[in-house]
Design a protein around this motif. Structure first.
Motif, PDB file in Angstrom:
ATOM      1  N   THR A   1       5.211   5.490  -7.879  1.00 34.05           N
ATOM      2  CA  THR A   1       6.322   5.571  -8.837  1.00 34.05           C
ATOM      3  C   THR A   1       7.478   4.645  -8.483  1.00 34.05           C
ATOM      4  O   THR A   1       8.403   4.471  -9.283  1.00 34.05           O
ATOM      5  CB  THR A   1       6.851   7.007  -8.924  1.00 34.05           C
ATOM      6  OG1 THR A   1       7.136   7.470  -7.595  1.00 34.05           O
ATOM      7  CG2 THR A   1       5.837   7.926  -9.578  1.00 34.05           C
ATOM      8  N   ASP A   2       7.432   4.045  -7.297  1.00 34.24           N
ATOM      9  CA  ASP A   2       8.456   3.061  -6.921  1.00 34.24           C
ATOM     10  C   ASP A   2       8.199   1.703  -7.583  1.00 34.24           C
ATOM     11  O   ASP A   2       9.054   0.811  -7.529  1.00 34.24           O
ATOM     12  CB  ASP A   2       8.495   2.855  -5.402  1.00 34.24           C
ATOM     13  CG  ASP A   2       8.950   4.096  -4.645  1.00 34.24           C
ATOM     14  OD1 ASP A   2       8.533   4.263  -3.475  1.00 34.24           O
ATOM     15  OD2 ASP A   2       9.715   4.903  -5.226  1.00 34.24           O
ATOM     16  N   SER A   3       7.037   1.530  -8.173  1.00 32.13           N
ATOM     17  CA  SER A   3       6.710   0.251  -8.809  1.00 32.13           C
ATOM     18  C   SER A   3       7.704  -0.087  -9.903  1.00 32.13           C
ATOM     19  O   SER A   3       8.237   0.793 -10.572  1.00 32.13           O
ATOM     20  CB  SER A   3       5.291   0.291  -9.377  1.00 32.13           C
ATOM     21  OG  SER A   3       4.342   0.457  -8.354  1.00 32.13           O
ATOM     22  N   GLY A   4       7.935  -1.377 -10.083  1.00 29.52           N
ATOM     23  CA  GLY A   4       8.887  -1.847 -11.086  1.00 29.52           C
ATOM     24  C   GLY A   4       9.641  -3.037 -10.539  1.00 29.52           C
ATOM     25  O   GLY A   4       9.277  -3.618  -9.523  1.00 29.52           O
ATOM     26  N   VAL A   5      10.708  -3.390 -11.225  1.00 26.10           N
ATOM     27  CA  VAL A   5      11.529  -4.519 -10.809  1.00 26.10           C
ATOM     28  C   VAL A   5      12.846  -3.995 -10.249  1.00 26.10           C
ATOM     29  O   VAL A   5      13.499  -3.149 -10.867  1.00 26.10           O
ATOM     30  CB  VAL A   5      11.794  -5.480 -11.977  1.00 26.10           C
ATOM     31  CG1 VAL A   5      12.637  -6.671 -11.502  1.00 26.10           C
ATOM     32  CG2 VAL A   5      10.478  -5.973 -12.579  1.00 26.10           C
ATOM     33  N   TYR A   6      13.224  -4.514  -9.094  1.00 21.50           N
ATOM     34  CA  TYR A   6      14.475  -4.125  -8.444  1.00 21.50           C
ATOM     35  C   TYR A   6      15.478  -5.259  -8.606  1.00 21.50           C
ATOM     36  O   TYR A   6      15.199  -6.391  -8.229  1.00 21.50           O
ATOM     37  CB  TYR A   6      14.238  -3.815  -6.967  1.00 21.50           C
ATOM     38  CG  TYR A   6      13.488  -2.527  -6.785  1.00 21.50           C
ATOM     39  CD1 TYR A   6      12.107  -2.477  -6.972  1.00 21.50           C
ATOM     40  CD2 TYR A   6      14.151  -1.348  -6.481  1.00 21.50           C
ATOM     41  CE1 TYR A   6      11.410  -1.282  -6.845  1.00 21.50           C
ATOM     42  CE2 TYR A   6      13.469  -0.150  -6.342  1.00 21.50           C
ATOM     43  CZ  TYR A   6      12.104  -0.132  -6.540  1.00 21.50           C
ATOM     44  OH  TYR A   6      11.419   1.058  -6.416  1.00 21.50           O
TER      45      TYR A   6
ATOM     46  N   PRO B   1       8.982   0.693 -15.912  1.00 23.51           N
ATOM     47  CA  PRO B   1       8.101   0.003 -16.872  1.00 23.51           C
ATOM     48  C   PRO B   1       8.562   0.124 -18.321  1.00 23.51           C
ATOM     49  O   PRO B   1       8.139  -0.655 -19.165  1.00 23.51           O
ATOM     50  CB  PRO B   1       6.756   0.687 -16.647  1.00 23.51           C
ATOM     51  CG  PRO B   1       6.807   1.160 -15.228  1.00 23.51           C
ATOM     52  CD  PRO B   1       8.232   1.577 -15.003  1.00 23.51           C
ATOM     53  N   TRP B   2       9.424   1.068 -18.641  1.00 21.07           N
ATOM     54  CA  TRP B   2       9.935   1.217 -19.998  1.00 21.07           C
ATOM     55  C   TRP B   2      11.229   0.441 -20.210  1.00 21.07           C
ATOM     56  O   TRP B   2      11.822   0.498 -21.274  1.00 21.07           O
ATOM     57  CB  TRP B   2      10.142   2.709 -20.312  1.00 21.07           C
ATOM     58  CG  TRP B   2       8.850   3.443 -20.302  1.00 21.07           C
ATOM     59  CD1 TRP B   2       8.000   3.649 -21.341  1.00 21.07           C
ATOM     60  CD2 TRP B   2       8.234   4.038 -19.145  1.00 21.07           C
ATOM     61  NE1 TRP B   2       6.891   4.336 -20.915  1.00 21.07           N
ATOM     62  CE2 TRP B   2       7.006   4.604 -19.593  1.00 21.07           C
ATOM     63  CE3 TRP B   2       8.588   4.161 -17.805  1.00 21.07           C
ATOM     64  CZ2 TRP B   2       6.140   5.271 -18.727  1.00 21.07           C
ATOM     65  CZ3 TRP B   2       7.731   4.828 -16.935  1.00 21.07           C
ATOM     66  CH2 TRP B   2       6.529   5.366 -17.405  1.00 21.07           C
TER      67      TRP B   2
ATOM     68  N   GLN C   1       0.865  -1.163   0.000  1.00 21.47           N
ATOM     69  CA  GLN C   1       0.000   0.000   0.000  1.00 21.47           C
ATOM     70  C   GLN C   1       0.914   1.230   0.000  1.00 21.47           C
ATOM     71  O   GLN C   1       1.986   1.243   0.635  1.00 21.47           O
ATOM     72  CB  GLN C   1      -0.877   0.000   1.250  1.00 21.47           C
ATOM     73  CG  GLN C   1      -2.096   0.885   1.171  1.00 21.47           C
ATOM     74  CD  GLN C   1      -3.218   0.255   0.393  1.00 21.47           C
ATOM     75  OE1 GLN C   1      -3.444  -0.952   0.470  1.00 21.47           O
ATOM     76  NE2 GLN C   1      -3.947   1.050  -0.365  1.00 21.47           N
ATOM     77  N   GLU C   2       0.496   2.244  -0.697  1.00 25.33           N
ATOM     78  CA  GLU C   2       1.275   3.491  -0.712  1.00 25.33           C
ATOM     79  C   GLU C   2       1.529   3.956   0.725  1.00 25.33           C
ATOM     80  O   GLU C   2       0.633   3.934   1.563  1.00 25.33           O
ATOM     81  CB  GLU C   2       0.502   4.551  -1.484  1.00 25.33           C
ATOM     82  CG  GLU C   2       1.327   5.731  -1.922  1.00 25.33           C
ATOM     83  CD  GLU C   2       0.586   6.616  -2.917  1.00 25.33           C
ATOM     84  OE1 GLU C   2      -0.658   6.603  -2.903  1.00 25.33           O
ATOM     85  OE2 GLU C   2       1.252   7.297  -3.703  1.00 25.33           O
ATOM     86  N   GLY C   3       2.779   4.342   0.989  1.00 26.31           N
ATOM     87  CA  GLY C   3       3.142   4.798   2.326  1.00 26.31           C
ATOM     88  C   GLY C   3       3.813   3.741   3.184  1.00 26.31           C
ATOM     89  O   GLY C   3       4.423   4.065   4.214  1.00 26.31           O
TER      90      GLY C   3
ATOM     91  N   ILE D   1       0.317   0.136  -4.585  1.00 24.96           N
ATOM     92  CA  ILE D   1      -1.047   0.510  -4.941  1.00 24.96           C
ATOM     93  C   ILE D   1      -1.492   1.720  -4.106  1.00 24.96           C
ATOM     94  O   ILE D   1      -1.132   1.841  -2.947  1.00 24.96           O
ATOM     95  CB  ILE D   1      -2.005  -0.680  -4.741  1.00 24.96           C
ATOM     96  CG1 ILE D   1      -1.900  -1.234  -3.313  1.00 24.96           C
ATOM     97  CG2 ILE D   1      -1.697  -1.765  -5.757  1.00 24.96           C
ATOM     98  CD1 ILE D   1      -2.849  -2.378  -3.055  1.00 24.96           C
ATOM     99  N   PRO D   2      -2.270   2.612  -4.738  1.00 23.11           N
ATOM    100  CA  PRO D   2      -2.682   3.847  -4.024  1.00 23.11           C
ATOM    101  C   PRO D   2      -3.746   3.554  -2.969  1.00 23.11           C
ATOM    102  O   PRO D   2      -4.389   2.516  -2.987  1.00 23.11           O
ATOM    103  CB  PRO D   2      -3.225   4.722  -5.150  1.00 23.11           C
ATOM    104  CG  PRO D   2      -3.537   3.809  -6.260  1.00 23.11           C
ATOM    105  CD  PRO D   2      -2.653   2.611  -6.136  1.00 23.11           C
TER     106      PRO D   2
END
Lengths: 110, 112
Positions: A80-85, A39-40, A14-16, A109-110
């Protein structure tokens, strides 16, 4: 090559919320980098951290080279932190070829 | 400071056709790397250059892949002929000697 294991493979927050990503590696290293693949598909450098602790805003990382692991901390996560690390390590031979883990996919997720 | 530049960003070809990818590293970076990233996996090294010399090409499939780095700056990676299994993202990275690596945006190749 060096074996790199990342956990967890998937993470939904969850966001936060705060999170910790782990990277274990099978041999001594002279390079360790954390990346965020957006994502790009662009790999964005987060930390160059063969040992010790670093902080950059909401992110921080710690590498304990003697115990062969590194941790990435994300605090107050944002969508905006979403993605693959990815964690990537370079071996002790000095060649600096990076060996990557399979990544942690983070969804905020917001 | 400009980052690593790659072109094209996307390429669609039919199998058995040739294809080439171009990379311009960060200015002053003497070490250049080509990596291959398959879907759902981390990148894997294909070849590493130190200046003009290919010092590690052990993972490069030499029957169909070739690379060059003329004058120790730009580099080109070529596949001839391409196969269906070559569909992937081809990433270029550069570093100053054996230090932190920086990646370009990649070329996404689709072989039909």
């Amino acid at each position: 090559g060096i074996q790199v294991e990342q956990s967890p493979p998937d993470l939904i927050l969850q966001e936060g919320a705060n999170s910790t990503l782990r990277c274990n590696f099978s041999d001594s290293v002279n390079n360790l980098q954390w990346f965020h693949q957006n994502p790009w598909g662009q790999l964005i450098n987060l930390f160059y951290i063969p040992s010790g602790t670093k902080q950059n805003g909401r992110l921080s990382a710690t590498t304990v080279a003697t115990e062969r692991y590194s941790l990435l901390y994300i605090s107050s996560s944002q969508t905006t932190d979403s993605g693959v690390y990815f964690c990537a390590v370079g071996g002790p031979t000095g060649a600096n070829n990076l060996f990557f883990g399979t990544g942690t996919r983070l969804t905020v997720i917001p | 400071e400009a980052g690593v530049v790659q072109s094209p960003r996307y390429k669609i070809i039919e199998k058995k056709q040739p294809v080439a990818f171009w990379c311009n590293p960060i200015s002053g970076h003497n070490t250049l790397y080509w990596y291959l990233q398959n879907l759902g996996q981390g990148p894997e090294l294909l070849i590493r250059y130190e200046n003009e010399e290919a010092v590690d090409d052990s993972q490069l499939p030499k029957d169909r892949f070739s690379a060059e780095r003329l004058k120790g700056v730009d580099s080109t990676l070529k596949i001839q002929p391409a196969e269906l299994g070559d569909s992937a993202v081809y990433l270029c990275a550069s570093s100053l000697s054996k230090r932190e690596q920086f990646f370009g945006p990649g070329t996404r190749l689709t072989v039909l």
